[in-house]
Every structure is written in C-alpha cells, then in structure tokens.
Design a protein around this motif. Structure first.
Motif, short mmCIF file in Angstrom:
data_model
loop_
_atom_site.label_atom_id
_atom_site.label_comp_id
_atom_site.label_asym_id
_atom_site.label_seq_id
_atom_site.Cartn_x
_atom_site.Cartn_y
_atom_site.Cartn_z
N LEU A 147 -7.02 10.50 -5.17
CA LEU A 147 -7.33 11.18 -3.91
C LEU A 147 -6.28 10.91 -2.83
CD1 LEU A 147 -11.19 10.55 -3.71
CD2 LEU A 147 -10.03 12.72 -4.22
N HIS A 148 -5.22 10.19 -3.19
CA HIS A 148 -4.16 9.84 -2.24
C HIS A 148 -4.72 9.10 -1.02
CE1 HIS A 148 -0.53 12.19 -3.76
NE2 HIS A 148 -1.47 12.34 -4.67
N CYS A 149 -5.65 8.21 -1.30
CA CYS A 149 -6.22 7.38 -0.25
C CYS A 149 -5.34 6.15 -0.02
CB CYS A 149 -7.62 6.91 -0.63
SG CYS A 149 -8.84 8.25 -0.76
N THR A 150 -5.52 5.52 1.12
CA THR A 150 -4.92 4.22 1.39
C THR A 150 -6.01 3.17 1.25
OG1 THR A 150 -3.26 5.14 2.89
CG2 THR A 150 -3.75 2.79 3.11
N LEU A 151 -5.77 2.16 0.43
CA LEU A 151 -6.73 1.07 0.25
C LEU A 151 -6.16 -0.20 0.86
CD1 LEU A 151 -9.19 -0.42 -0.90
CD2 LEU A 151 -7.91 -0.67 -3.05
N ILE A 152 -6.90 -0.78 1.80
CA ILE A 152 -6.56 -2.06 2.43
C ILE A 152 -7.67 -3.03 2.08
CG2 ILE A 152 -6.14 -3.25 4.61
CD1 ILE A 152 -5.18 -0.55 5.75
N ASP A 153 -7.28 -4.12 1.42
CA ASP A 153 -8.26 -5.09 0.91
C ASP A 153 -8.27 -6.33 1.80
OD1 ASP A 153 -9.76 -6.96 -0.58
OD2 ASP A 153 -9.09 -6.12 -2.48
N TYR A 154 -9.42 -6.62 2.41
CA TYR A 154 -9.53 -7.79 3.29
C TYR A 154 -9.03 -9.08 2.62
CZ TYR A 154 -12.99 -5.03 5.99
OH TYR A 154 -13.63 -4.08 6.72
#
Length: 451
Positions: free
Chosen positions: A116-123
């Motif tokens: 989905l061309h998302c940006t994932l930022i993982d805490y």
C-alpha cells in the motif's frame, strides 16, 4: 521549531481493539492541548472508544475531533498492531509493529504496508544516538509486574496455610493508578515489617531477587522499595544463606551485569565478557546457584538466545524436589521459551499465574500445587493504563509536530524527520528502508512475494 504553516497533516489516534485489556493511548488530552496551543495549525482526530482510559469527552474538551473513522488522518498513531484489513494506502502508521526481528506472525502485516506504499514507524526503534529507546512502556510493565508478583506470592503463601499481608494486595488493574496502589502498600508497611516465611521453621525473611537494572527492573523497584526491606549483595546471600540473614521481613538482592548471571562451565576459568560473547557455549546460567536462597525471582531483562538459559526446566524441578524456598518467578519479560524455561505460555490479567508442576512436567493455572508459581502476563502495562499513557505521551509529544509536517511523498533520503524517528522508519514508499533490508528474507518466507 516547526511552524504553523508547515503542519500539513491531520494526526489520527486509533482506537485499540487487540484486547479488552488494552486501554492505553499514545497521546493524552493534556499533551494534545499543549501541542495545539504551541502549533495552532495542528489537527487531531481521535477515533471514538468505550475502553480508552481517557474518554472521548476528555479529548473533545481539548479541541480534538471525535470521529468514527480516521479517513482524513494521513498520520495515524496507535499502540498495538493495526488489523491488515483496516490499512489505507499511502498513510503513515506509528505503532508497535513487532516486525523488526522478522516475527513470522506479523510478516503479512509488513507485506501489506509495503504493497500500500505506507510508511511504518515503529516505536521500538525510536532511539537516541547511543541506541537507547526513547518511547516505551517498560517502567509500567515493571510496576504492574511487581504488584502482581507480590499479590501472587501472597496467594501462594495463603494456599500453604500462612496468613499474610501480601494477600490483601489487589490486582494492579483494580487500582486507579500507581499512586493509588502505593497508598495501599503504605497501609501494609507495619504488617510486612514483621512478616516471616514460616515454611522452613523459624523466622526467615522473604528474599526477592531482581535481575537487571533497566526500565523494567526500575519499575519493579518503584513498587518494592515502598515496602520495608533490607538490601544484601548476591555475595552475602550466597555466603550466608537465607536462614542466616536474621529475622523476618523482606530482603532485596539485585543482580546486574552479565557476570552476575553467567559463569564459566570450567570453574577454574574467570568470567570474561568477551569470551561470553564469542563462545557462549562455554558458559552456563549462574542464577540457579543463588535461587536456593531466594523466595521470589523478579525477572526483567532482555535475553539473547545465543546465551544459556538462566533457569531450565530441569533446574526448576530440582529446586522443587529439594524443597527450596523459591515460590514465585515474576517473569515480567514474558519471554516464552526464553531465559526462564518454565515460562511456557503467556497469561492475561484476570488469570495471571500458573504453577510449573515437575510431577506433571507441565504448567497448571492458578497458584496451587507442588511447584513454582509463574507470573507471565504479556500485556502488563495495560494494568496501569493511566500511568503508562501519561509517560508514553510525554515522550512521544515532542516528535508530533515533525510527524505532522513531514512530506511523506519525498524519498526516504529526503524525508524531513528527527534522527530518532528516521531510525524507526521500517518501510517507506513501497520498500524497506536501508537499516531493515534484512527483513527481506522473513518477509518473502512468511509474508508472500518478493520485496
């Protein structure tokens, strides 16, 4: 400072639906109020929730918009994983994704975020220049785990026929917050000061051993150190033993550093950290040497599978056969099949314990039966949701303006984010970022399709 004109995205706060126990929030109303005062262009949409520790009215009162869906939010903040079916294209998601170790169960989630061309930022990967985590719930895990461990030990002693003040402690989730729990502990101080372990005869103390000195253990000590206690070193405890410590009450021993947890298999060799790192097979867990003098083990450290286990099932069985005083392992880490081998499944706050029964070679729910009680709740911070949310929000809030103003259409190399947040960008624009390319192998194996 980010200017008002630059705040081009609406921040969304998702409802949490992974568990009925999940009441935490990533941003609390007070911090949203301050953010909006400092950045008038910041818009915050909050998905309505009947479970959240801060209710919808509290968010509405500070100017947040309560919505059914977060369709207008291009940056979505959550705590736990978001169901795959709810992901939207070209949206930035910030949550605990549990993918950075290649966890098989969440590779399909990562695959969908890429598609989905998302940006994932993982805490979990928001760290400073020294690699220290900046946004976490570890301290509250330790606090709740200590409350639950004290209560579980009290229940175990009561099953053995020992009336005791620990059994009056309530489950952590039944207190309004940590301050409420500590007020209750303060009321028990006098009774605990003279309390003794009667199982071995005489008046020997209850010895609590704590592993590590990080956020989890510091949280556990926040609670334990409210109680009257003495502190001894591991060397003193090993030399004198529990029966020679003198008198009733509670005793604390803290085991920090690898030398306290691992020892060479060849007793003629000294401990050497470099050798432990390169040849861990030459070492064994040292904890079992001290456990015959311990009543409760509170375990709060990360374990690398390269290292020996700290407590095997065989060692635990031997402690039971020898009638050692060890009643409880409060495994705050809840690392299933990890350093504490008798932690073989997670529990939930309403049924937090089981007993490792060597005679059955399995665990049985509750606190009854010949064996060692194990506390293994895998979502402990949920039991103190107000404290956990306040602390987490305070750590996250300074990054929110940058999260809101970034242009996520830009390539990763040009993405204008603070360094701690950039380090946590796992996926962007349909691809894994450079620091996470190693996830390609588990992603193909468990997520389906090439990267």
């Amino acid at each position: 400072m980010t200017t008002t004109a630059a705040l081009r995205h609406t921040i969304g706060i998702r409802l949490e639906d992974k568990s009925v126990w999940e009441r935490r929030v990533p941003l609390v109303p007070a911090d949203i109020a301050q953010l909006q005062a400092d950045h008038p262009g910041l818009s915050v949409h909050v998905q309505g929730s009947p479970l959240r520790v801060y209710d919808d009215a509290g968010y509405r009162a500070v100017g947040a918009t309560i919505v059914d869906q977060l369709d207008e939010a291009r940056v979505v903040l959550a705590v736990k994983e978001i169901p795959i079916s709810l992901l939207r294209a070209r949206t930035t998601y910030v949550f605990f994704a549990h993918v950075i170790k290649g966890q098989a169960h969440n590779m399909p989630l990562l695959r969908r975020l890429l598609d989905l061309h998302c940006t994932l930022i993982d805490y979990e990967r928001v760290v400073d220049d020294a690699g220290h985590r900046l946004i976490f719930f570890g301290r509250q895990a330790g606090q709740a785990g200590m409350l639950e461990s004290l209560r579980a030990l009290g229940q175990r002693l009561a099953w053995e026929g020992q009336a005791n003040p620990l059994s009056a402690i309530r489950p952590a989730h039944e207190y309004r917050d940590l301050a409420d729990a500590c007020d209750h502990l303060d009321a028990l101080r006098d009774d605990l000061d003279g309390f003794a372990d009667a199982r071995g005869g005489g008046a020997r103390p209850l010895v609590f051993a704590f592993t590590g000195g990080g956020n989890v253990t510091r949280g556990a000590l926040d609670v334990f150190e409210r109680l009257p206690h003495r502190t001894v070193t591991a060397e003193t405890l090993a030399a004198r033993g529990i029966d020679d410590l003198g008198g009733p009450g509670l005793v604390k021993v803290q085991l920090t550093g690898r030398a306290a947890l691992y020892t060479p298999r060849d007793p003629s060799q000294p401990f050497d950290r470099a050798t432990l790192e390169t040849r861990p097979e030459d070492y064994r867990g040292a904890l079992v040497d001290l456990l015959p003098q311990v009543t409760a083990l509170i375990h709060g450290i990360y374990w690398d599978p390269r290292y020996p286990r700290l407590l095997t099932r065989e060692q635990a069985a031997r402690l039971v056969r020898d009638d050692a005083p060890l009643r409880l392992v409060g495994d705050v880490t809840c690392d299933i099949g990890g350093s504490i081998a008798i932690t073989d499944r997670p529990t939930q706050p309403d049924r937090p314990t089981y007993v490792y029964r060597p005679d059955l070679d399995r665990t049985v729910d509750g606190v009854e039966g010949e064996g060692i009680v194990v506390l293994a709740v895998d979502n402990l911070p949920c039991e103190l949701p107000r404290d956990a949310s306040d602390q987490f929000s305070a750590a996250l809030a300074p990054f929110v303006p940058a999260l809101a103003s970034a242009d996520y259409r830009a390539p990763f190399a040009q993405l204008a984010l603070p360094d701690p947040i950039r380090r946590a960008v796992v996926a962007h624009g349909g691809a894994l970022t450079p620091d996470y390319r190693a996830l390609e192998v588990p992603l193909v194996a468990h997520g389906g399709g090439a990267v």
